[in-house]
Design a protein around this motif. Sequence first.
Motif, PDB file in Angstrom:
ATOM      1  N   SER A   1      17.074   0.954  -8.243  1.00 26.45           N
ATOM      2  CA  SER A   1      17.423   2.324  -8.629  1.00 26.45           C
ATOM      3  C   SER A   1      17.630   3.137  -7.359  1.00 26.45           C
ATOM      4  O   SER A   1      16.956   4.120  -7.106  1.00 26.45           O
ATOM      5  N   ALA A   2      18.540   2.646  -6.551  1.00 28.71           N
ATOM      6  CA  ALA A   2      18.852   3.278  -5.268  1.00 28.71           C
ATOM      7  C   ALA A   2      20.319   3.036  -4.961  1.00 28.71           C
ATOM      8  O   ALA A   2      20.953   2.134  -5.531  1.00 28.71           O
ATOM      9  N   PRO A   3      20.903   3.843  -4.070  1.00 25.70           N
ATOM     10  CA  PRO A   3      22.300   3.621  -3.697  1.00 25.70           C
ATOM     11  C   PRO A   3      22.490   2.261  -3.026  1.00 25.70           C
ATOM     12  O   PRO A   3      21.529   1.629  -2.564  1.00 25.70           O
TER      13      PRO A   3
ATOM     14  N   THR B   1      12.555  12.251  -7.790  1.00 30.23           N
ATOM     15  CA  THR B   1      13.317  11.019  -8.025  1.00 30.23           C
ATOM     16  C   THR B   1      12.681   9.871  -7.255  1.00 30.23           C
ATOM     17  O   THR B   1      12.132  10.062  -6.164  1.00 30.23           O
ATOM     18  N   THR B   2      12.785   8.674  -7.809  1.00 30.00           N
ATOM     19  CA  THR B   2      12.279   7.471  -7.150  1.00 30.00           C
ATOM     20  C   THR B   2      13.434   6.523  -6.859  1.00 30.00           C
ATOM     21  O   THR B   2      14.246   6.234  -7.735  1.00 30.00           O
ATOM     22  N   TYR B   3      13.506   6.071  -5.623  1.00 30.93           N
ATOM     23  CA  TYR B   3      14.443   5.014  -5.231  1.00 30.93           C
ATOM     24  C   TYR B   3      13.646   3.719  -5.110  1.00 30.93           C
ATOM     25  O   TYR B   3      12.571   3.695  -4.478  1.00 30.93           O
TER      26      TYR B   3
ATOM     27  N   SER C   1       9.179   1.096  -3.563  1.00 32.33           N
ATOM     28  CA  SER C   1       9.625   2.340  -4.202  1.00 32.33           C
ATOM     29  C   SER C   1       9.280   3.523  -3.313  1.00 32.33           C
ATOM     30  O   SER C   1       8.176   3.597  -2.751  1.00 32.33           O
ATOM     31  N   ALA C   2      10.215   4.443  -3.177  1.00 32.52           N
ATOM     32  CA  ALA C   2      10.013   5.691  -2.443  1.00 32.52           C
ATOM     33  C   ALA C   2      10.214   6.833  -3.435  1.00 32.52           C
ATOM     34  O   ALA C   2      11.315   7.017  -3.961  1.00 32.52           O
ATOM     35  N   THR C   3       9.147   7.589  -3.675  1.00 34.25           N
ATOM     36  CA  THR C   3       9.184   8.661  -4.671  1.00 34.25           C
ATOM     37  C   THR C   3       9.123  10.016  -3.988  1.00 34.25           C
ATOM     38  O   THR C   3       8.235  10.264  -3.151  1.00 34.25           O
TER      39      THR C   3
ATOM     40  N   ALA D   1       0.834  -1.193   0.000  1.00 35.22           N
ATOM     41  CA  ALA D   1       0.000   0.000   0.000  1.00 35.22           C
ATOM     42  C   ALA D   1       0.863   1.233   0.000  1.00 35.22           C
ATOM     43  O   ALA D   1       2.006   1.196   0.369  1.00 35.22           O
ATOM     44  N   ALA D   2       0.311   2.345  -0.405  1.00 34.80           N
ATOM     45  CA  ALA D   2       1.099   3.557  -0.543  1.00 34.80           C
ATOM     46  C   ALA D   2       0.448   4.686   0.207  1.00 34.80           C
ATOM     47  O   ALA D   2      -0.740   4.670   0.462  1.00 34.80           O
ATOM     48  N   TYR D   3       1.286   5.664   0.576  1.00 36.16           N
ATOM     49  CA  TYR D   3       0.735   6.863   1.178  1.00 36.16           C
ATOM     50  C   TYR D   3      -0.059   7.623   0.136  1.00 36.16           C
ATOM     51  O   TYR D   3       0.380   7.803  -0.990  1.00 36.16           O
TER      52      TYR D   3
END
Length: 411
Positions: free
Chosen positions: A105-107, A140-142, A67-69, A31-33
């Motif tokens: 797509s993250a460090p 940006t999305t990680y 994913s964190a956008t 689920a997403a915020y």
Amino acid sequence: MSARTLSRRPRLAAAVTVAAAVCGTALMPAAAYADAPAAKPLHIAFGTPSPAGPLARGGATESYTVSATNNNGKAVEFNANVFGVPSGPSPLDGSEVKLAVVPVSAPATDIEVGRQDMAMVVHLHPHGTKSAPFSIPANTTYTWKITVGLNTNFPANDGNLTLTFDTGNYEDNPSHSIPSISFQASPSIRIGTIKDHFGGATKVSAAKPAVFSLDVVNEAGGHFSKPLRTQLTAFGAGGDPALDLFVWLEGRWVEVAAPDHVNTWLLPDIPTGFAEGTYHYKLKFTLPADKAPKAAKVLELNAQTGLSSGNTSIIAETDEKITVLPTAPVTTPTGTPSAIPTPTPSPSSTTSSPAAAAPATTDAPITNTKSSLAHTGANGSNGTLAVGAAALVAAGAAMAFAGLRRRRRQG
């Protein structure tokens, strides 16, 4: 058990840093915020776990993406904290779940694993840092790929695992739900709880002990794969009378040692394998004559039960009040007692020795002649507590029940 909630910003206990690889326990949220607060415009989204289906203990894993956008026009800090919350009575300590984190797509990412209350906690942070937050650039999305599975030691009485993803956003806007996703454990079991229950006497004096009971009631399916340990505490507003506690064990009363604190005791462990049913402790308080209070004093009697090792958070708790009575004053009767005439036997009477009177006692065992510490399962069978008296007086590990807090209330 008292209601306990996860704190909004987790503190990691016994954290261990692992570099983007398989680690102890965790499962992640879904689920997403929606409508993220302007101050923290992070949007969390989860991909669909694959392959679909329940997770078997020691079996196949499932993978999904998190994913964190950052929808803002400037960089924002991102604290990635995951709670693994079990459905069932056994807490998690981080060893029961296998978890791998791979940046898409993250460090490069390291993780720390710990525990808080019933849950395991996993903190994701940039590789080579000490629990530092990620800095997500503007717009940006990680994304990370999370692979999760259940180790063979995942509790047999926990039915599933829910992973919640705490970014801290809801601290600014509590109305926003916390993203979460649940994984069912296989084989499925009935979800239930553990309860503690006191019964018996509630008053004690130097002249009369208080015989009472504590029942640990298991209403869950499956069984405990670790022993359970219960701490008893009797406390008041200060200057509490020092009580002595005894447990009925193998046909006799055995004193429960309390070397660390006055009026704090650890009962013998309930052995591994405790399944649905009731475990019964027969207990007795005594009051030394020189410890009797000058006036009646009411103490809170508290029982807290948890695992004996690993995550020892409280899983069952109950309270009762016990009254400690003062020693009654000794009075000497006044006057001269009337003489009691000696009866003269009639010629037809016979003389016989009187039967020895059975001493009045409250110490007789209850139903189980071997031990009144019995585990009663669904089939009605009884099993004795396999703990020797020596274990009750050990001053080391037997008293080091770190997870069971000692509650003190001010009267």
